[in-house]
Scaffold this active site. Sequence first.
Site, short mmCIF file in Angstrom:
data_model
loop_
_atom_site.label_atom_id
_atom_site.label_comp_id
_atom_site.label_asym_id
_atom_site.label_seq_id
_atom_site.Cartn_x
_atom_site.Cartn_y
_atom_site.Cartn_z
N ILE A 117 8.38 5.00 -7.51
CA ILE A 117 9.44 4.71 -6.64
C ILE A 117 8.87 4.10 -5.20
O ILE A 117 7.87 3.70 -5.13
CB ILE A 117 9.50 6.47 -6.07
CG1 ILE A 117 10.79 6.32 -5.04
CG2 ILE A 117 8.36 7.03 -5.40
CD1 ILE A 117 11.32 8.01 -4.72
N ASP A 125 6.22 13.72 -7.25
CA ASP A 125 5.63 15.38 -7.08
C ASP A 125 5.85 15.86 -5.63
O ASP A 125 6.30 15.08 -4.67
CB ASP A 125 4.11 15.21 -7.10
CG ASP A 125 3.27 14.68 -5.96
OD1 ASP A 125 4.01 13.35 -5.57
OD2 ASP A 125 2.57 15.11 -5.35
N GLU A 143 5.86 0.55 -10.46
CA GLU A 143 5.78 1.94 -9.54
C GLU A 143 7.01 2.98 -9.98
O GLU A 143 7.68 2.50 -10.66
CB GLU A 143 6.25 1.41 -8.19
CG GLU A 143 5.18 1.00 -7.15
CD GLU A 143 4.27 2.23 -6.68
OE1 GLU A 143 4.45 3.24 -7.24
OE2 GLU A 143 3.75 2.12 -5.59
N LYS A 173 14.36 4.78 -2.76
CA LYS A 173 15.12 5.52 -1.71
C LYS A 173 15.59 4.45 -0.91
O LYS A 173 16.00 3.19 -0.98
CB LYS A 173 14.29 6.39 -1.43
CG LYS A 173 14.33 7.58 -2.10
CD LYS A 173 13.38 8.54 -1.68
CE LYS A 173 13.83 10.16 -1.43
NZ LYS A 173 12.82 10.98 -1.04
N ASP A 191 9.86 3.91 -1.46
CA ASP A 191 10.58 4.64 -0.29
C ASP A 191 10.57 3.83 0.64
O ASP A 191 11.72 2.97 0.98
CB ASP A 191 9.60 6.05 -0.22
CG ASP A 191 10.40 6.84 0.75
OD1 ASP A 191 11.40 6.56 1.18
OD2 ASP A 191 9.97 7.97 1.01
N THR A 247 4.12 0.35 0.69
CA THR A 247 3.02 0.33 -0.36
C THR A 247 3.11 -0.93 -1.11
O THR A 247 2.12 -1.66 -1.54
CB THR A 247 3.17 1.48 -1.15
OG1 THR A 247 2.97 2.74 -0.56
CG2 THR A 247 1.98 1.66 -2.18
C1 PRP Z 1 4.37 7.07 -3.75
C2 PRP Z 1 4.96 6.27 -4.69
C3 PRP Z 1 4.65 4.83 -4.08
C4 PRP Z 1 4.67 5.37 -2.74
C5 PRP Z 1 5.95 4.87 -2.04
O1 PRP Z 1 3.03 7.36 -3.78
O2 PRP Z 1 4.09 6.29 -5.98
O3 PRP Z 1 3.31 4.34 -4.47
O4 PRP Z 1 4.70 6.48 -2.59
O5 PRP Z 1 6.05 5.05 -0.66
P1 PRP Z 1 6.31 3.71 0.29
O6 PRP Z 1 7.50 2.98 -0.19
O7 PRP Z 1 6.89 4.71 1.46
O8 PRP Z 1 5.22 3.17 0.65
P2 PRP Z 1 2.27 8.52 -3.23
O9 PRP Z 1 1.46 8.11 -1.74
O10 PRP Z 1 3.01 9.55 -3.05
O11 PRP Z 1 0.95 8.80 -4.05
P3 PRP Z 1 1.15 9.53 -5.67
O12 PRP Z 1 1.79 8.15 -6.59
O13 PRP Z 1 -0.22 9.60 -6.19
O14 PRP Z 1 1.84 10.77 -5.95
#
Ligand code: PRP
Length: 181
Positions: free
Chosen positions: A104, A161, A102, A134, A106, A110
């Site tokens: 990030i 992004d 991954e 985070k 947050d 996910t």
């Molecule tokens: C971001 C990141 C993780 C997720 C983490 O993806 O790549 O998959 O958010 O967030 P969480 O810990 O709060 O669940 P995003 O949904 O922004 O899609 P992207 O990678 O296509 O920008």
Amino acid sequence: MTNLHPDLDRVILSPDVIQSRIKEIARQIEKDYADEERVVLIGILKGAFIFLADLSRELQIPHMVDFMSVSSYGDTATSNGAVRVILDLRKPIKNEHVIIVEDIVDTGSTLEYLYRNLKWRNPASLRTCTLFQKKRESKEVPLDYLGFELPDVWVVGYGLDYADTHRTLPYVAELKSEVYE
Ligand code: PRP
């Protein structure tokens, strides 16, 4: 960093700092999987594609890559953390040594969903590798390989992004608050 984009406030992690941490993570993974035939790195699109590209080119053990894409239900204001698969793996991972890659973590929802989903497919082992973390409300899933902890501000670059912009910057920077407010 003289040519900072006008949307950005400051650089938080320089390209050199990011790349040297990726090298350290690669050396740790090589050590941990030295006795295994191969590893499967699963990049979570879109954000992880840049980290995965650098990590996989740095890794000096046999490995293959695959991708998944997931999405939260609803918009961020109403999301209850439910996640659905948009794009699934090309191949089964039964009996494979799998690392979820991954950009990030947050809230952590996910990664938690992905961990449960992939565990259910009976890999030989399952670990997680995230470059950034985070605040992370949910801590059920271990972060086996972690690059950096980030402050709870809007960050972009190196896979991260803002409305699909700034994702391919080689550094991580803080977005000016007037851009998203
Ligand atoms: C971001 C990141 C993780 C997720 C983490 O993806 O790549 O998959 O958010 O967030 P969480 O810990 O709060 O669940 P995003 O949904 O922004 O899609 P992207 O990678 O296509 O920008």
